[in-house]
Design a protein around this motif. Structure first.
Motif, PDB file in Angstrom:
ATOM      1  N   PRO B 385       0.865  -1.239   0.050  1.00  0.00           N
ATOM      2  CA  PRO B 385       0.361  -0.210   0.032  1.00  0.00           C
ATOM      3  C   PRO B 385       0.698   1.385   0.213  1.00  0.00           C
ATOM      4  O   PRO B 385       1.679   1.183   0.680  1.00  0.00           O
ATOM      5  N   VAL B 386       0.467   2.319  -0.753  1.00  0.00           N
ATOM      6  CA  VAL B 386       1.230   3.097  -0.792  1.00  0.00           C
ATOM      7  C   VAL B 386       0.634   4.184  -0.446  1.00  0.00           C
ATOM      8  O   VAL B 386      -0.620   4.442   0.056  1.00  0.00           O
ATOM      9  N   TYR B 387       1.048   5.914   0.368  1.00  0.00           N
ATOM     10  CA  TYR B 387       0.260   6.589   0.072  1.00  0.00           C
ATOM     11  C   TYR B 387       0.703   7.715  -0.564  1.00  0.00           C
ATOM     12  O   TYR B 387       2.240   8.165  -0.404  1.00  0.00           O
ATOM     13  N   LEU B 388      -0.374   8.422  -1.425  1.00  0.00           N
ATOM     14  CA  LEU B 388      -0.389   8.880  -2.036  1.00  0.00           C
ATOM     15  C   LEU B 388       0.012  10.305  -2.321  1.00  0.00           C
ATOM     16  O   LEU B 388       1.087  11.049  -2.366  1.00  0.00           O
ATOM     17  N   HIS B 389      -0.200  10.712  -0.283  1.00  0.00           N
ATOM     18  CA  HIS B 389       0.636  12.237   0.230  1.00  0.00           C
ATOM     19  C   HIS B 389       1.974  12.467   0.211  1.00  0.00           C
ATOM     20  O   HIS B 389       2.321  13.818  -0.032  1.00  0.00           O
ATOM     21  N   GLN B 405      -1.675  14.220 -13.345  1.00  0.00           N
ATOM     22  CA  GLN B 405      -1.562  12.812 -12.684  1.00  0.00           C
ATOM     23  C   GLN B 405      -2.483  11.744 -12.515  1.00  0.00           C
ATOM     24  O   GLN B 405      -3.995  12.498 -11.945  1.00  0.00           O
ATOM     25  N   TYR B 407      -4.661   8.570 -10.137  1.00  0.00           N
ATOM     26  CA  TYR B 407      -4.153   7.841  -9.611  1.00  0.00           C
ATOM     27  C   TYR B 407      -5.467   6.679  -9.541  1.00  0.00           C
ATOM     28  O   TYR B 407      -6.720   7.420  -8.827  1.00  0.00           O
ATOM     29  N   PRO B 409      -6.579   3.779  -6.506  1.00  0.00           N
ATOM     30  CA  PRO B 409      -5.563   3.478  -4.816  1.00  0.00           C
ATOM     31  C   PRO B 409      -6.439   2.195  -5.139  1.00  0.00           C
ATOM     32  O   PRO B 409      -6.943   1.130  -5.512  1.00  0.00           O
ATOM     33  N   GLY B 410      -5.434   0.726  -4.009  1.00  0.00           N
ATOM     34  CA  GLY B 410      -5.640  -0.768  -4.489  1.00  0.00           C
ATOM     35  C   GLY B 410      -6.252  -0.936  -3.760  1.00  0.00           C
ATOM     36  O   GLY B 410      -6.854  -0.413  -2.550  1.00  0.00           O
ATOM     37  N   TYR B 417      -2.574  -0.836  -7.062  1.00  0.00           N
ATOM     38  CA  TYR B 417      -2.407   0.809  -7.162  1.00  0.00           C
ATOM     39  C   TYR B 417      -1.840   1.115  -8.162  1.00  0.00           C
ATOM     40  O   TYR B 417      -0.963   0.331  -8.640  1.00  0.00           O
ATOM     41  N   GLU B 436       5.712   6.713  -0.776  1.00  0.00           N
ATOM     42  CA  GLU B 436       6.627   5.700   0.761  1.00  0.00           C
ATOM     43  C   GLU B 436       5.539   4.456  -0.085  1.00  0.00           C
ATOM     44  O   GLU B 436       3.966   4.854  -0.055  1.00  0.00           O
ATOM     45  N   ASP B 438       3.949   0.875   3.151  1.00  0.00           N
ATOM     46  CA  ASP B 438       4.209  -0.182   3.271  1.00  0.00           C
ATOM     47  C   ASP B 438       4.192  -1.621   3.309  1.00  0.00           C
ATOM     48  O   ASP B 438       3.468  -2.008   1.643  1.00  0.00           O
TER      49      ASP B 438
END
Lengths: 433, 569
Positions: B385-389, B405, B407, B409-410, B417, B436, B438
């Motif tokens: 899982p990625v954090y777009l911010h 852009q 996006y 989210p997955g 994602y 970033e 996780d």
């Protein structure tokens, strides 16, 4: 008063110091502090997605309620980082202050009830009854409740880690306060808000109903109907408001569904993560259901019947059970119900496992980060180590809860029959039969 | 006389029909050999089948040169365009320039479906399953959890009637796939001459799988049949890209025989074009070598400001002498010189330590004197899982704002994602994209065998239109054969770079624990249930419990006697 003020000042200073230090990121990244439900990083992501026009509930990272989303997006929009830190600290201090007022009201109530009970007893029995009176411990309790909240390392970490549990704890304190003030609207509103965010707090409606309905049997039914109706109206209104904010019902799946189905297996201090990591796929639903029934339904009625005389203790038990058994517990939840403990200082004498429990809690607090580091970073341990620690932590909390409930039962017994453990001159033992 | 008639008819059948007007398809086989500045030799085979027919189910019921197995799959799943690549190794864009077909390591597949497909996901799933059978590749592991529909990166390369809608596009990569002989054999069987005749005889698995990089490709699309584009044809390109390392050998000399283990026996009789091209641009500048035998013709091609020298061998003219070999004899000692680096190349890696969280970094190098617009497609699996911010695009210490852009989210176990950025890279710059992430904790049965080996993450795709054709070998969009790339100057030169695929080690549980965990966790629950049950259902009583065993025995006997008395009464 002076003591309390210094306590508040000290607590505020500790929090501010830690928040501005480098330890802040370290604390906020801890799995014990930030879970999938309360992590500020996930809130930031949700707000960012919402502002970018992407439904935050289409992903897997954001699990706050839409009302929370709205509140947090306003916070992130108008507050600087420092102001945000100050807001968290102030909320935490306010929680402690409300808890102090709750404790004050509750102690007054306990003293009144004790007086009443004693007056009903025969004079000679009341005389040799040398139980600790609530009156003796009341002033200490009122001081200790906010102090335990403010200086509990669990709560300090929770606040410094910027978790949304800071706000949930505030709402919990507000609930307890409004329950004891017998305010129908405020207790229903705070419970409804909590339910929307975490589902399990809905159980608090039981102590709230008992308190507000009171002892008068004639007005009882009307009062019960009134409070339930108020709660349902508020809950439906809040749900509809959430729908209005998001434009769809998809948030339900990602908030309540996420809590019930437990898809996130990131370790936390609870029992669920490893249990459902290692679960056989065809038994998953069976165990999900039984664990959820265990935390949400099983103990409601029996405890309500047993503790109907003391709804505050009932609320405490519900809070403790939820903090132990809920799907994504964090240290903030544990710290909150522990802060309530000094309210039952008069029961401590009857408790037996205080030493064991405190040792357990201490060792777990030290071991958890250690074995986590060994597992995730140095890879010299595996998941079982961390699971063992969380298991011990849960067992310690269970011991604490059952011990305090036993103590309350014993004190009840002692008030009626005295402290002596003798039957016809022979030594006897207290037994549950 | 009767025999004579038979002979005429049979001759007609064998030789006449393929070239008669009834058959409207053509087959070309080509091989491009290019010595690279780094001392490697790039060999690119292309087998092109052009079929003057519309793309529908009826067309594929009878086929001549077009492989029927593949045709049926394409027809049944209403595929407009299909690209598959099976690759082992990593193309080094910085040193080797650009290949004719870009391919990420492992298996990669993308397809455009026809507009009248109602359920694209189902069609995609069944298409990849069918192709998995056809190519003996694990394409059956492609499903919605690792597929996406990028909006900008992949555009149809063939003809389209209406503006493309990316909801009919599916892209997926399986970086874990290992490409081997089992994929090469079915690949060769799709060719009209199989591997019996023609250039395909050079595809010997022992020599192919020894290379530094090898990639099989299948590219199917519809192209214009005439200049006005009133009719369409089907085009199938089967490609094999190989990179040999000549520097590790005793001499730098190379020849067809040395590279493939066998000389060229002859052309495929069904092929209308059967050529070998040797790119001699670097001869006498970087390397010095002599080709034997000398080529039929030499072609000089001007393309995008670059001059290219090519030696062309028509196999048909050489093969009447039997098996023949083309060799490059180096007259200077071993060299590996530095040439101009490629205009655009990229790297990707993971930073951070531990199995909790990290950052994904993609570095884009722009060596051009102008700024370049690129599309960066990040394909991030659902277990990261990625954090777009936390997206940061930094160039020369300054944050760059993406022009566009996209996006999505997955979702765990259902969707990756998807992040697509359009960036403007400043001239002569290195741009660093970071996000970033996780590491997710999976259920114990979701880990592959050897869980601690880790999980592969597919490459990022960087799409750009290069203004100059330096180190550029790809065919123009309107061309089908390698010859079409000669003197093919266009406004831009499309490249789709693939970055490294990454190996990520997710935290693992203990796989031997399920029973223990179930027992222990349930014990904890029972520890709460027991006392709570007691407290709520029982009441406290004082009871004499200090009796010793004699008294216990006595009372037991007493009770017994009392019972017998009661009974006798």
């Amino acid at each position: 008063m002076k003591k309390q003020l210094s306590c508040f000042a000290l607590a505020g200073a500790i929090r501010l110091l830690l928040m501005t230090s480098d330890y802040q990121t370290l604390i906020t990244d801890r799995v014990e502090v930030s879970t999938a439900l309360n992590s500020w990083k996930k809130v930031t992501e949700g707000v960012y997605l919402h502002n970018a026009g992407i439904d935050p509930y289409s992903g897997e990272l954001f699990h706050e309620s839409p009302i929370g989303l709205l509140a947090f997006s306003l916070m992130q929009k108008y507050l600087s980082i420092f102001a945000l830190h100050v807001l968290f600290i102030i909320t935490d201090l306010a929680t402690a202050w409300i808890l102090a007022s709750t404790a004050q009201l509750y102690m007054a109530e306990l003293i009144a009830r004790e007086k009443e009970e004693k007056s009903q007893l025969p004079a000679e029995k009341a005389k040799d009854n040398i139980c600790i009176s609530v009156r003796d411990t009341a002033s200490a309790s009122i001081l200790y409740v906010p102090a335990t909240y403010l200086l509990n390392p669990f709560i300090v970490l929770n606040c410094v880690g910027l978790t949304t549990t800071v706000f949930t704890n505030f709402l919990f304190a507000l609930t307890l306060f409004s329950i004891i003030r017998r305010s129908v609207f405020w207790s229903c509103l705070s419970i409804a808000l909590l339910t929307l965010q975490g589902l399990y707090p809905v159980t608090l409606m039981v102590p709230a109903t008992i308190y507000i309905a009171g002892k008068n049997s004639q007005t009882c039914k009307v009062a019960v109907a009134k409070i339930i109706l108020t709660f349902l109206t508020l809950l439906v209104t809040l749900l509809y408001a959430s729908y209005y904010i998001m434009g769809s019902w998809s948030f339900l799946w990602n908030t309540i569904g996420f809590i019930l189905i437990v898809p996130d297996l990131r370790p936390n201090i609870g029992l669920y993560w490893y249990f459902f990591t290692e679960m056989f796929e065809h038994f998953r639903w069976l165990f999900v259901a039984s664990f959820q029934i265990n935390v949400g339904l099983l103990y409601i009625v029996p405890l309500a019947l047993r503790l109907r005389q003391d709804p505050m203790l009932l609320a405490f038990s519900y809070l403790a059970i939820a903090a132990i058994f809920k799907s994504y517990p964090c240290l903030g939840d544990v710290g909150f119900y522990m802060a309530l403990l000094p309210m039952w200082k008069h029961l401590f004498r009857h408790m037996q496992q205080g030493f064991i429990v405190s040792c357990f809690l201490l060792f777990c607090t030290v071991f958890a980060p250690t074995v986590w580091h060994q597992w995730i970073y140095s890879r010299s341990a595996n998941a079982n180590f961390y699971f063992g620690v969380t298991l011990a932590f849960a067992v310690a909390q269970i011991f604490l809860l059952t011990d305090i409930l036993f103590a309350s039962v014993k004190r009840e017994f002692a008030l009626r029959y005295g402290l002596s453990r003798e039957v016809n001159g022979n030594k006897a033992k207290l037994l549950l039969e | 006389m009767r025999y004579l008639i038979y002979l005429v008819i049979s001759t007609l059948l064998v030789y006449g029909l393929p070239y008669s007007t009834a058959q409207d398809d053509f087959f070309d086989e080509e091989l491009l050999l290019k010595p690279l500045a780094s001392g490697h030799v790039y060999a690119y085979f292309q087998f092109t089948t052009l079929w003057e027919a519309p793309n529908n189910v009826q067309t594929f019921q009878h086929s001549h040169l077009f492989p029927r197995g593949l045709g049926e799959i394409i027809g049944r799943h209403k595929v407009d365009e299909l690209h598959i690549s099976l690759t082992e190794g990593l193309w080094n864009y910085e040193k080797w320039g650009y290949p004719v077909h870009d391919a990420g390591s492992g298996a990669e597949i993308f397809a455009w479906f026809n507009k009248n497909v109602s359920n694209v996901n189902n069609e995609w799933k069944s298409l990849t399953n069918a192709l998995a059978g056809l190519f003996c590749a694990s394409l059956n592991f492609v499903d919605s959890s690792n597929s996406m529909s990028p909006e900008f990166s992949f555009r149809p390369t063939g003809i389209v009637k209406e503006p493309p809608n990316s909801s009919y596009l599916r892209y997926s990569s399986l970086p874990r796939e290992i490409v081997c002989t089992e994929n090469l054999t079915p690949f060769k069987k799709l060719l009209p001459c199989d591997s019996k005749r023609g250039l395909a005889t050079l595809l010997n698995s022992a020599y192919i799988h020894n290379t530094n990089y090898h990639s099989l490709g299948i590219h199917f699309r519809s192209v214009c049949r005439n200049a006005g584009c009133t009719k369409s044809s089907l085009e199938l390109r089967q490609t094999v890209s190989l990179v040999y390392d000549t520097l590790t050998e005793a001499t730098q000399d190379w020849s067809i025989r040395k590279l493939f283990g066998i000389g060229i026996k002859g052309a495929c009789p069904l092929a209308s074009l059967s050529n070998v091209y040797i790119d001699m641009t670097s001869n006498e500048t970087v390397h010095v070598y002599q080709l034997t035998p000398s080529p039929n013709t030499k072609v000089t091609s001007f393309r995008g400001g670059q001059q290219q020298q090519l030696a062309v061998y028509d196999i048909r003219t050489y093969s009447n002498r039997g098996m023949f070999n083309i060799a490059a004899i180096y007259t200077t000692p071993k060299t590996s010189s530095v040439t101009y680096p490629s205009v655009l190349y990229a790297n990707r890696y993971i930073i951070g330590y531990g199995q909790e969280r990290g950052s994904l970094v993609t570095k884009l190098h722009n060596n051009h004197w102008q700024s370049l617009d690129v599309i960066l497609l990040e394909n991030i699996p659902w277990y990261l899982p990625v954090y777009l911010h936390t997206v940061k695009v930094i160039c020369n210490g300054q944050q760059i704002k993406p022009l566009i852009q996209r996006y999505m989210p997955g979702r765990e176990r259902t969707r990756p994602y998807y992040l697509e950025l359009v960036l403007r890279l400043p001239p002569h710059s290195v741009t660093k994209f970071s996000i970033e992430l996780d590491y997710l904790f999976l259920k114990w049965q979701e880990y592959p065998p050897d869980a601690n080996h880790g999980f592969y993450m597919g490459p990022a795709v960087i799409t750009a239109l290069l203004p100059i054709a330096r180190n550029y070998t790809a065919l123009p969009l309107d061309g089908s054969t390698i010859t079409s790339s000669f003197n093919a100057s266009r406004n831009g030169y499309l490249v789709q770079l693939r970055t490294e695929s990454l190996l990520i080690s997710l935290p693992t549980p203990d796989f031997s624990m399920p029973y223990n965990v179930v027992c222990l966790a349930c014990t904890a629950v029972a520890l709460a249930f027991g006392p709570l049950h007691n407290i709520t259902t029982k009441r406290l009583v004082l009871k004499n419990v200090t009796r010793n065993w004699k008294k216990k025995l006595l009372s037991f006997v007493k009770r017994l006697t009392k019972d017998t008395k009661d009974k006798t009464d």
